[in-house]
Design a protein around this motif. Structure first.
Motif, PDB file in Angstrom:
ATOM      1  N   UNK A 132      38.496  29.043  49.995  1.00  0.00           N
ATOM      2  CA  UNK A 132      38.128  30.160  50.867  1.00  0.00           C
ATOM      3  C   UNK A 132      38.996  31.389  50.635  1.00  0.00           C
ATOM      4  N   UNK A 133      40.140  31.231  49.973  1.00  0.00           N
ATOM      5  CA  UNK A 133      41.056  32.350  49.769  1.00  0.00           C
ATOM      6  C   UNK A 133      41.052  32.835  48.326  1.00  0.00           C
ATOM      7  N   UNK A 154      35.925  36.114  39.006  1.00  0.00           N
ATOM      8  CA  UNK A 154      37.069  36.251  38.113  1.00  0.00           C
ATOM      9  C   UNK A 154      38.231  35.377  38.567  1.00  0.00           C
ATOM     10  N   UNK A 155      37.912  34.153  38.973  1.00  0.00           N
ATOM     11  CA  UNK A 155      38.954  33.248  39.444  1.00  0.00           C
ATOM     12  C   UNK A 155      39.867  32.834  38.304  1.00  0.00           C
ATOM     13  N   UNK A 156      41.140  32.759  38.608  1.00  0.00           N
ATOM     14  CA  UNK A 156      42.109  32.223  37.665  1.00  0.00           C
ATOM     15  C   UNK A 156      42.813  31.053  38.304  1.00  0.00           C
ATOM     16  N   UNK A 157      43.209  30.081  37.474  1.00  0.00           N
ATOM     17  CA  UNK A 157      43.750  28.844  37.997  1.00  0.00           C
ATOM     18  C   UNK A 157      44.970  29.056  38.873  1.00  0.00           C
ATOM     19  N   UNK A 158      45.786  30.050  38.544  1.00  0.00           N
ATOM     20  CA  UNK A 158      46.987  30.273  39.330  1.00  0.00           C
ATOM     21  C   UNK A 158      46.849  31.386  40.345  1.00  0.00           C
ATOM     22  N   UNK A 159      45.619  31.820  40.592  1.00  0.00           N
ATOM     23  CA  UNK A 159      45.432  32.983  41.443  1.00  0.00           C
ATOM     24  C   UNK A 159      44.710  32.614  42.733  1.00  0.00           C
ATOM     25  N   UNK A 193      43.883  37.562  56.330  1.00  0.00           N
ATOM     26  CA  UNK A 193      44.965  36.665  56.724  1.00  0.00           C
ATOM     27  C   UNK A 193      46.256  37.441  56.921  1.00  0.00           C
ATOM     28  N   UNK A 194      47.013  37.090  57.923  1.00  0.00           N
ATOM     29  CA  UNK A 194      48.262  37.802  58.216  1.00  0.00           C
ATOM     30  C   UNK A 194      49.457  36.985  57.794  1.00  0.00           C
TER      31      UNK A 194
END
Length: 265
Positions: free
Chosen positions: A189-190, A195-200, A264-265
């Motif tokens: 969800x975050x 453009x997803x990256x494994x560490x992102x 998110x805070x």
């Protein structure tokens, strides 16, 4: 007698729980994050394979009898387990690989993030990192139990481990596995919508005016300081994504479920 599957043997993958979990996760991830089907960078498909492996790997810890047996056999050292860190062992043996299709957390030395681009191999880097973290969590959670059982030395005596200790270690191990798997699933969800990256993972805003485009993953300004342009200044992000998926002055971002959610805070 050996329980190895001879090469060339017919293997029914529909009877292998880890393979079913892996393939089902692909379908669920497609439904939850449809934009991750677009291979905009090498990590997208690798993430798909790695995430499916994570679910398949940790679902094995729902079989408490298997976990109990492996803890007793490996004498609390899960990294030495012959079953829990492997995926598709029968499939691998039946296809002539001589063992499981993938083994964690140990990976071949030639697999590294800088030079490995094969989808499954690149995805295994993410799985190995998560599984290594899980082993560290288990070691930390069970350290006091082992110290109590060994009079403070932390070194188990030779011979079989007491069944009561095995049961307590099984409880903590299964609980840790459930927690880690839940965290990995919740992290979806975050993630950026593409453009997803494994560490992102989608960055959390420490300042209301710091912005991250959920389409491109581009950030404007530092998460530790306000950008100089002010709350409405987001030219680079908006020009790149050319859409409304930009967390701007309103402090709200679009949700995959169709409802706006607060940053998110």
């Amino acid at each position: 007698m050996s329980d190895l599957t001879p090469p060339g043997t017919m293997v029914f993958t529909c009877l292998s729980a880890d393979i079913i979990a892996h393939e089902t996760t692909h379908a669920l991830l497609d439904g939850q994050a449809r934009t991750m089907r677009e291979p905009s960078n090498p990590d997208v498909r690798a993430f798909h394979e790695g995430f499916a492996d994570i679910v398949a790997l940790f679902q094995q810890f729902t079989y408490r009898d298997l976990v109990r047996r492996e803890i007793a056999r490996a004498r609390t050292d899960l990294s030495a387990s012959t079953m829990l860190g492997k995926l598709a062992p029968q499939f691998g043996e039946g296809t002539g690989l001589g063992g499981a299709l993938r083994r964690y957390p140990d990976l071949p030395s030639q697999i590294n993030y800088a030079t490995t681009f094969a989808t499954h191999a690149r995805g295994s880097l993410l799985v190995a990192a998560v599984y290594q973290a899980f082993l560290a969590i288990v070691e930390r959670r069970t350290g006091d139990l082992i110290r109590l059982a060994t009079g403070g030395s932390g070194v188990l005596p030779e011979g079989a481990i007491h069944p009561d200790l095995v049961n307590r270690l099984t409880d903590e191990t299964c609980k840790a596995a459930a927690h880690v798997l839940k965290m990995c699933i919740r992290a979806i969800d975050y993630c950026p919508l593409s453009t997803s990256r494994s560490g992102n993972i989608c960055g959390q805003s420490l300042q209301p005016t710091w912005k991250r485009c959920l389409t491109t993953g581009t950030t404007i300004g530092s998460p530790f300081s306000k950008p100089s342009g002010g709350a409405s200044s987001c030219p680079e992000v908006c020009e790149r994504c050319r859409s409304r998926h930009c967390a701007g002055a309103s402090g709200r971002v679009p949700s995959r479920r169709g409802l706006p959610q607060p940053l998110p805070s």
